[in-house]
Design an enzyme around this catalytic site. Structure first.
Site, PDB file in Angstrom:
ATOM      1  N   CYS A 149       0.920  -1.106  -0.159  1.00 25.88           N
ATOM      2  CA  CYS A 149       0.089  -0.073  -0.001  1.00 25.88           C
ATOM      3  C   CYS A 149       1.034   1.253  -0.187  1.00 25.88           C
ATOM      4  O   CYS A 149       1.527   1.717  -1.072  1.00 25.88           O
ATOM      5  CB  CYS A 149      -0.936   0.107   1.062  1.00 25.88           C
ATOM      6  SG  CYS A 149      -2.304   1.103   0.918  1.00 25.88           S
ATOM      7  N   ARG A 162      -6.372   5.681  -0.912  1.00 26.17           N
ATOM      8  CA  ARG A 162      -7.051   6.876  -1.454  1.00 26.17           C
ATOM      9  C   ARG A 162      -6.473   7.350  -2.428  1.00 26.17           C
ATOM     10  O   ARG A 162      -6.829   8.062  -3.592  1.00 26.17           O
ATOM     11  CB  ARG A 162      -7.381   7.961  -0.332  1.00 26.17           C
ATOM     12  CG  ARG A 162      -8.495   8.831  -0.870  1.00 26.17           C
ATOM     13  CD  ARG A 162      -8.363   9.929   0.218  1.00 26.17           C
ATOM     14  NE  ARG A 162      -8.711   9.348   1.745  1.00 26.17           N
ATOM     15  CZ  ARG A 162      -9.715   9.088   2.076  1.00 26.17           C
ATOM     16  NH1 ARG A 162     -11.099   9.387   1.206  1.00 26.17           N
ATOM     17  NH2 ARG A 162     -10.173   8.751   3.379  1.00 26.17           N
ATOM     18  N   HIS A 186      -3.603  -5.177   0.140  1.00 27.29           N
ATOM     19  CA  HIS A 186      -2.953  -5.847   1.251  1.00 27.29           C
ATOM     20  C   HIS A 186      -3.079  -7.305   1.353  1.00 27.29           C
ATOM     21  O   HIS A 186      -4.113  -7.706   1.822  1.00 27.29           O
ATOM     22  CB  HIS A 186      -3.796  -5.201   2.272  1.00 27.29           C
ATOM     23  CG  HIS A 186      -3.628  -3.570   2.631  1.00 27.29           C
ATOM     24  ND1 HIS A 186      -2.850  -3.426   3.765  1.00 27.29           N
ATOM     25  CD2 HIS A 186      -4.145  -2.743   1.996  1.00 27.29           C
ATOM     26  CE1 HIS A 186      -2.666  -2.016   3.667  1.00 27.29           C
ATOM     27  NE2 HIS A 186      -3.492  -1.443   2.956  1.00 27.29           N
ATOM     28  N   GLU A 190      -1.679  -9.329   3.275  1.00 28.14           N
ATOM     29  CA  GLU A 190      -1.483  -9.902   4.735  1.00 28.14           C
ATOM     30  C   GLU A 190      -2.829 -10.229   5.185  1.00 28.14           C
ATOM     31  O   GLU A 190      -2.975 -11.080   6.037  1.00 28.14           O
ATOM     32  CB  GLU A 190      -0.648  -9.051   5.733  1.00 28.14           C
ATOM     33  CG  GLU A 190      -1.757  -7.687   6.014  1.00 28.14           C
ATOM     34  CD  GLU A 190      -1.421  -6.447   5.010  1.00 28.14           C
ATOM     35  OE1 GLU A 190      -1.621  -5.265   5.417  1.00 28.14           O
ATOM     36  OE2 GLU A 190      -0.981  -6.678   3.769  1.00 28.14           O
TER      37      GLU A 190
END
EC number: 6.3.4.2
Length: 537
Positions: free
Chosen positions: A379, A461, A506, A508
């Site tokens: 990210c 975003r 993400h 994870e």
């Protein structure tokens, strides 16, 4: 009622591990061939934890359908196969907002809106909606907070009413802490007695008591708790602090035979649980495995819960490769950051927000690129990689993210279309699972077993500015994963680096002990190769 319901409450102190307990129960019941669904009820007034400080709350876990939830849902996912969605989490903020909205719309026909019955009815509806969405044999409902807290009272009253209407199909497990006094060399059951007394005063009589303790409870102590808390002796269970890993928890509960008690109480048709594969993995985690050192560069590293899923995903992947992940937390504002990184086998920069620590993360990415250290940017960590590359390879000295510098002449990372961080922050980001097309021949493509299309969860975003993509690729930064049909940049790789990858999503959030995420496995593999390199000192 077409499903059974287990309510899990906690008393004496907070941070007892109710989330881990709920997740462990889910695993055991699933191994008894039951379909399990999960629900977390949080008493705070935030609509969701999405805007909460990670220091205060821990990480924000995101579901496939784009809901920002409590980190306990991460435990649910890592331990069980329960489907998690917007129906798996609810807060007081959400519930009050719904009731107030209905009052404004005239749904209550002029009635005085009160906690009872309006708020409690809404809580009951949340429970029913969770069951309707997932059609489970068993719904496990964890109630956040501690018995005695004012904010939990509406939830407890709703549970009391729900149990009153469905007494044969409900079971309440009350989890407490039994402290050990070293000076007296004995455990004390009085706090548990008081906690149960408070719960009974609310109108809920627990069916079982799960005692968390540092040392095993003797039968004498269990009998005392049974007598004064008015539960059968066989309904007093004990879990001690784990020795090596949180993944021991299901094995401890299985040893206590709590699932047998649940099955008898709720009249469930089950088979004996088989946890052999889980036991093998836990035994491996308990061994003195060779270590692989992973530096995690972030601004919340002092609070491990802020990166809970990251740390667990590293543990899963390292174990799959026969190693233990030694995680080295590195503060992004540490002046000796690169010195600490030089002692690591790889570097991971996780997601985050805000300018604090930004330049430190840029320095970490530069050091890893120049030294050939494996780098995994997640990210924000991917955006760090891109900005560093633009500054030092494309020679755009003032390149930056618009989040960090709204006046940068080279907005390498910019606000996504339709996003405005100044309008609203809660629940407005690009959230949830989106598809990603992989470029054949890339490291990412290989890691995903050469799948051409994957799906991963997002929470962001900002994105890489497409105006700079061609220039970046011309200088060796490959865009190897894109989201159709817009072609948003999802995965990048540095061509002339052993392993330097950034992902906008993400990964994870979907890693499990029994099925580590492929990108984390590839990352640990690269770290092991680097650690064996004769030039690595």
């Amino acid at each position: 009622m077409p499903f059974k319901c287990i309510f899990l409450t906690g008393g004496v102190v907070s941070s007892l591990g109710k989330g881990l307990t709920a997740a462990s129960l889910a695993l055991i019941l699933e191994r008894q061939r039951l379909n399990v669904a999960m629900l977390k009820l949080d008493p705070y007034l935030n609509v969701d934890p999405g805007t909460m400080n990670p220091f205060e709350h821990g990480e924000i876990y995101v579901t496939d359908d784009g809901v920002e939830t409590d980190l306990d849902l991460g435990h649910y996912h890592r331990f069980s196969s329960a489907a998690l969605s917007r129906h798996s989490s609810a807060t007081s903020g959400q519930i009050y907002a719904r009731v107030i909205k209905r009052e404004r719309e005239g749904d209550y026909l002029g009635s005085t809106v009160q906690v009872i019955p309006h708020i409690t009815n809404e809580i009951i509806q949340v429970i029913l909606d969770a069951a309707k969405e997932h059609s489970p044999d068993v719904l496990i409902v964890e109630i956040g907070g501690t018995i005695g807290d004012i904010e939990s009272l509406p939830f407890l009253e709703a549970i009391r009413q729900f149990r009153y209407d469905h007494s044969e199909d409900c079971l309440n497990i009350h989890m407490t802490y039994v402290p050990y006094l070293q000076a007296a060399d004995e455990v004390k059951s009085k706090p548990t007695q008081h906690s149960v007394q408070t719960l009974r005063g609310i109108g809920i009589i627990p069916d079982a008591i799960l005692c968390r303790s540092e040392k095993p409870l003797t039968q004498e102590v269990k009998s005392k708790i049974s007598l004064f808390c008015n539960v059968p002796n066989r309904a007093v269970f004990n879990v001690i602090d784990v020795k090596h890993t949180i993944y021991e928890m299901p094995l401890m509960l299985a040893q206590e035979k709590i699932a047998n008690f649940i099955g008898e109480k709720l009249k469930l048709a089950t088979v004996p649980e088989n946890l052999d594969d889980w036991r093998v993995l836990v035994n491996q985690l308990s061994q003195d495995l060779p270590k692989v050192k992973i530096g995690v560069v972030g601004k919340y590293v002092q609070h491990r819960d802020a990166y809970k899923s990251i740390f667990e995903a590293l543990t899963h992947a390292a174990l799959r490769l026969g190693h233990a992940a030694e995680i080295i937390p590195i503060d992004a504002e540490d002046e000796n950051l690169t010195m600490e990184l030089s002692q690591c086998d790889a570097c991971l920069v996780p997601g985050g927000f805000g300018v604090r620590g930004w330049e430190g993360k840029i320095a970490a990415a530069k050091f890893c690129r120049e030294q050939g250290i494996p780098y995994f940017g997640i990210c924000l960590g991917m955006q760090v990689l891109v900005v560093e590359y633009a500054r030092n390879v494309l020679n755009l000295d003032q390149a930056n993210s618009l989040e960090m510098d709204p006046n940068t002449p080279h907005p390498i990372v910019y606000v996504m279309e339709g996003q405005d961080p100044l309008v609203a922050t809660g629940g407005t980001m690009r959230l949830g699972a989106y598809p990603c097309l992989l470029k054949p021949g890339s490291k990412a493509h290989k890691a995903y077993n050469e799948s051409s299309l994957i799906q991963e969860r997002h929470r962001h975003r900002y994105e890489v500015n497409p105006d700079y993509i061609q220039s970046l690729e011309d200088h060796g930064l490959r865009i190897v994963g894109t989201c159709p049909p817009q072609g948003l940049c999802e995965i990048i790789e540095v061509s002339d680096h052993p392993w330097m990858i950034g992902v906008q999503f993400h990964p994870e959030f979907v890693s499990k002990l029994i099925s580590p995420h492929p990108l984390f496995i590839a990352f640990i593999e690269a770290a092991l190769v680097y650690s064996k390199d004769a030039s690595h000192v």
